[in-house]
Design a protein around this motif. Structure first.
Motif, mmCIF file in Angstrom:
data_model
loop_
_atom_site.group_PDB
_atom_site.id
_atom_site.type_symbol
_atom_site.label_atom_id
_atom_site.label_comp_id
_atom_site.label_asym_id
_atom_site.label_seq_id
_atom_site.Cartn_x
_atom_site.Cartn_y
_atom_site.Cartn_z
ATOM 1 N N ALA A 146 -58.687 -9.262 36.255
ATOM 2 C CA ALA A 146 -57.136 -8.208 35.463
ATOM 3 C C ALA A 146 -55.988 -8.527 36.361
ATOM 4 O O ALA A 146 -54.738 -9.778 36.282
ATOM 5 N N VAL A 147 -54.805 -8.384 34.217
ATOM 6 C CA VAL A 147 -53.549 -9.577 34.709
ATOM 7 C C VAL A 147 -52.290 -8.472 34.298
ATOM 8 O O VAL A 147 -53.010 -8.384 33.170
ATOM 9 N N ARG A 148 -51.740 -7.876 35.042
ATOM 10 C CA ARG A 148 -50.615 -6.733 34.642
ATOM 11 C C ARG A 148 -49.296 -7.216 35.295
ATOM 12 O O ARG A 148 -48.775 -7.687 36.448
ATOM 13 N N ASN A 149 -48.524 -8.469 34.112
ATOM 14 C CA ASN A 149 -46.950 -9.442 34.267
ATOM 15 C C ASN A 149 -46.314 -7.974 33.619
ATOM 16 O O ASN A 149 -45.965 -8.096 32.720
ATOM 17 N N LYS A 185 -58.930 -10.507 49.946
ATOM 18 C CA LYS A 185 -57.554 -12.046 49.992
ATOM 19 C C LYS A 185 -56.812 -11.702 48.795
ATOM 20 O O LYS A 185 -56.923 -11.702 48.279
ATOM 21 N N THR A 186 -55.706 -12.075 49.686
ATOM 22 C CA THR A 186 -54.201 -12.470 48.741
ATOM 23 C C THR A 186 -53.336 -13.190 48.960
ATOM 24 O O THR A 186 -53.731 -13.964 49.556
ATOM 25 N N SER A 187 -52.954 -13.718 48.041
ATOM 26 C CA SER A 187 -51.586 -14.551 48.315
ATOM 27 C C SER A 187 -50.761 -13.710 47.137
ATOM 28 O O SER A 187 -50.431 -12.973 46.577
ATOM 29 N N VAL A 204 -48.516 -10.974 42.949
ATOM 30 C CA VAL A 204 -49.211 -10.567 44.015
ATOM 31 C C VAL A 204 -50.993 -11.134 43.469
ATOM 32 O O VAL A 204 -51.541 -10.910 42.254
ATOM 33 N N LYS A 205 -51.839 -12.321 44.115
ATOM 34 C CA LYS A 205 -52.770 -12.224 43.274
ATOM 35 C C LYS A 205 -54.650 -11.642 45.172
ATOM 36 O O LYS A 205 -53.816 -11.725 45.576
ATOM 37 N N ALA A 206 -55.134 -11.160 44.247
ATOM 38 C CA ALA A 206 -55.943 -10.266 45.564
ATOM 39 C C ALA A 206 -57.257 -10.817 44.785
ATOM 40 O O ALA A 206 -57.518 -10.270 43.800
ATOM 41 N N SER A 207 -58.020 -10.672 45.113
ATOM 42 C CA SER A 207 -59.429 -11.290 45.406
ATOM 43 C C SER A 207 -61.035 -9.824 46.165
ATOM 44 O O SER A 207 -59.584 -9.587 47.758
ATOM 45 N N ALA A 219 -53.916 -9.680 39.401
ATOM 46 C CA ALA A 219 -53.129 -10.505 39.830
ATOM 47 C C ALA A 219 -51.717 -9.359 38.884
ATOM 48 O O ALA A 219 -52.289 -8.845 37.357
ATOM 49 N N ALA A 220 -50.601 -9.574 39.403
ATOM 50 C CA ALA A 220 -49.615 -8.660 39.186
ATOM 51 C C ALA A 220 -48.189 -9.553 39.190
ATOM 52 O O ALA A 220 -48.151 -9.885 40.635
ATOM 53 N N SER A 221 -47.499 -9.317 38.580
ATOM 54 C CA SER A 221 -46.274 -9.829 38.684
ATOM 55 C C SER A 221 -44.744 -9.064 38.192
ATOM 56 O O SER A 221 -44.921 -8.254 36.708
#
Length: 316
Positions: A146-149, A185-187, A204-207, A219-221
């Protein structure tokens, strides 16, 4: 004849306006008024609709005048208003996130249950998945991406991008997985503009691995150059790739999803679907709202776990 419900909106901001419009459209409701901590804001929001404005220390008066309330305050105030509403015997629809701490979310769910009241939350994109037919797919996904920017904004800076944007996709993933999440796990990244102040990370990106083995990446920004809302769902028999902004998808599974989902009434107006189902649940016409409080609590727990992991990485 349906029971006429006395309704109100707490929060005179943008989302409060959205909910006000839905209540004005709803059948069999008496829209009583709008509450905001700053009464002048409540007055400005209430005047065009001919309803009463409540402000400051008038929260108890506001709650005494209604049967149901939408809470569209800033996120940090959701729980405080909701708990007072539930204690006063008022059914609650809280915008997402349900709360900003697990303890507050649990308290809201517990108090609603103890009082026999309906607690709903605004995870309205479930209506889109329902219109597509994704909840009727007989397989569990193996993988979800999923991507939400979103672009830079001054709204919702009282919470991290996880509680602001990513939580939508966390909730959708939980509905598809049917189980809660395990390891993650995140960054993360942060905006550094002069004068910019926000709570938590801005990208943030999270697995995440779910208890049934489903893997997901999120992934969200809120500092992207352009808006993007996409999701790829991989099943044992194929995959579905969804463009949530343009309301279209590609499907290689054998399952007959609704390619005209964007024209379905529930997907055309997901907020209306969510609000009206809440009202129907209060009336006893439905068993559950689109997203019940206990379901929203699961998404909140996962979002806060991601935020905690991000914070831990920042400290190390």
């Amino acid at each position: 004849m349906a029971k006429v419900l006395r309704v109100g909106v707490a929060g005179a901001g943008v989302f409060g306006g959205y909910h006000t419009n839905k209540y004005k459209q709803a059948a069999d409701v008496d829209f009583v008024g709008i509450y905001d901590l700053e009464k002048s804001r409540a007055e400005a929001a209430a005047a065009p609709h001919g309803v009463k404005a409540f402000g400051g220390d008038e929260l108890a008066d506001f709650l005494a005048a209604i049967d149901t309330v939408t809470i569209a305050t800033p996120a940090f105030a959701h729980a405080a208003v909701a708990l007072k509403a539930l204690e006063a015997g008022v059914h609650v629809y809280s915008e997402k996130p349900l709360a900003i701490t697990t303890e507050d979310g649990e308290a809201m769910v517990d108090r609603a249950k103890a009082k026999g009241l309906i607690l709903a939350c605004g995870h309205q994109e479930r209506a889109v998945f329902e219109a597509m037919g994704l909840y009727d797919v007989p397989e569990r996904p193996l993988l979800l991406e999923a991507v939400r920017n979103g672009t830079a904004s001054t709204r919702n800076l009282d919470v991290s991008v996880v509680l602001d944007l990513m939580i939508h996709d966390l909730d959708l993933a939980l509905t598809l997985a049917g189980v809660e999440a395990g390891g993650l796990k995140t960054s993360a990244k942060y905006r550094t503009d002069e004068g910019y102040k926000a709570v938590g990370a801005d990208e943030v990106k999270a697995s995440v691995e779910f208890e049934n083995g489903m893997r997901a990446t999120f992934a969200a920004s809120r500092m992207a150059e352009a808006r993007e809302r996409t999701m790829r769902i991989v099943y044992p028999s194929g995959e579905v790739v969804i463009d949530l902004l343009n309301r279209k998808f590609e499907n290689t599974t054998p399952f007959n999803l609704n390619s005209d989902f964007a024209e379905a009434d529930i997907a055309k107006d997901p907020l209306g679907t969510s609000v009206f189902r809440f009202l129907d649940t209060v009336r006893g016409v439905r068993q559950r709202p689109l997203c019940a409080g206990d379901e929203a609590l699961k998404a909140l727990r996962l979002a806060l776990a991601i935020d905690a992991d991000v914070a831990e990485d920042q400290e190390s």
